[in-house]
Design a protein around this motif. Sequence first.
Motif, PDB file in Angstrom:
ATOM      1  N   LEU A 141      13.969  11.960 -21.919  1.00  0.00           N
ATOM      2  CA  LEU A 141      13.307  12.123 -20.610  1.00  0.00           C
ATOM      3  C   LEU A 141      13.632  13.485 -19.999  1.00  0.00           C
ATOM      4  CD1 LEU A 141      13.883   8.567 -19.086  1.00  0.00           C
ATOM      5  CD2 LEU A 141      11.768   9.503 -20.020  1.00  0.00           C
ATOM      6  N   THR A 155      10.907  16.572 -19.307  1.00  0.00           N
ATOM      7  CA  THR A 155      10.844  17.207 -17.987  1.00  0.00           C
ATOM      8  C   THR A 155      11.092  18.706 -18.090  1.00  0.00           C
ATOM      9  OG1 THR A 155      11.654  15.163 -16.974  1.00  0.00           O
ATOM     10  CG2 THR A 155      11.827  17.172 -15.661  1.00  0.00           C
ATOM     11  N   THR A 212       8.414  21.684 -17.199  1.00  0.00           N
ATOM     12  CA  THR A 212       8.792  22.649 -16.165  1.00  0.00           C
ATOM     13  C   THR A 212       8.683  24.081 -16.680  1.00  0.00           C
ATOM     14  OG1 THR A 212      10.298  21.032 -15.190  1.00  0.00           O
ATOM     15  CG2 THR A 212      10.646  23.327 -14.610  1.00  0.00           C
TER      16      THR A 212
END
Length: 454
Positions: free
Chosen positions: A6, A10, A14
């Motif tokens: 996870l 992310t 980003t």
Amino acid sequence: MVILTLLGVTLDLTIRYKVQADSFDQAERVASQWSAAARNGIVPHRMPAYPPVDLVQIVDARMRVVDSSRAASDVRPLSTLRPPPDDRFQRRIECEEGRRCVMLMAIRLTPEADAGVVFAGLPEPSILSTHSLEYFIAGGILVLVSVAAWITWALVGRTLRPVDAIRARISEITVSDLSLRVPVPPGRDELAQLSITANQTLARLESAVRQQREFASTTSHELRSPLAGLRTQLEEALTYPDEVDPRETIRTALTATDRLEAIVNDLLVLARLRATDAPPEPIDLGDLVCAEVKLQPHRLPMNVRATAGLMIRGSRMQLIRVLDNLLVNAQRHAESAVEITVDRDGDQAVVAVTDDGPGVDPANRERIFERFVRLDDSRRRDPGGSGLGLAISRDIARAHHGTLRVEDSAKGARFVLRLPLADRPGGPADPRPAPGALTPARKADGGTIGNIGD
């Protein structure tokens, strides 16, 4: 691994968003500069580049290239995008087959219908055009997960090694050999405490098994003696019918049977004491003693002095058994009278049964509480006894968190039973005479004596 995945997703999103936004911002700055220059009419035919934004074009209303940078085509426009008058700034990614995608910023020079368009762009960064970022993050996740798995395996293995040692040692322990103990790991953690507790439990179990074996051996010996005597008498009566009086044989056999019955009955009492789990009940010890003395058959006077209101908690039937043993024992050995007192000593209730007989030698005061131990005087006065009465009484006292022992007396034997008092909301024990005391006669010291007839 789930958490790191996870976090990796992310992080990937980003970084991609950041790189794309920065690229469009750079293209927008260059396009804005050349848009202002085009409106002012100061644009050279070969426009200088501002790396990394090296693709710059100005096209007219018909999408023909008017001016361009060296890296951009001067014939073919970078895009067919023409921003509308109400949205002059637009971004787009142009991709052609076999060629690298371009990140473009398109700015319409003016809202007029014949206004031109400025294109500024740069090749799409490799971090966006390939999956190298994802591969790098996935590799990092695998490395971290592998390191975490190895550390966990090592720590758990080191933690469970004492457990495996404990398991191996417990598997070696059998009923025939309870002397083994589990190894205690260093430190004071939960495993060490578990090992200490296990060793304490094994020690108690070993002691209990040893006591059971000793008890079974002693019981077998005690039962064998009357059985052997009974068998001998019966065989003698059968072998010599003319020489043996059958009535005397039957009388002797009944005496041996009484002895066996007494032993078996006391053994059953011991078994019940170990098996019973009845909840304790509140008991007025003075009332209980007076009632038991009243019901007790006696050949000598029994004088009772009982303080009322001494409340204890326990089994009424077991305590009656203790009192019965003490009273019968005192009657058996007394010469003229038996004194029974029930009083308070601190947070304990004290029952003292004193006779004026020959007493108990100090060397035998603990020995008489052992199972099947009977002194010569006891055998003479009660040949049919089992030798378990006082042992049972002490076991009952201990089960009630009390004590039973022989204490010093001016004459005769003095058996003292001490039991913890129960909490009473009414405060200290009531010093009034117990309702069960018989024929009360006031003494000078304020106590009460109940004289039970001779």
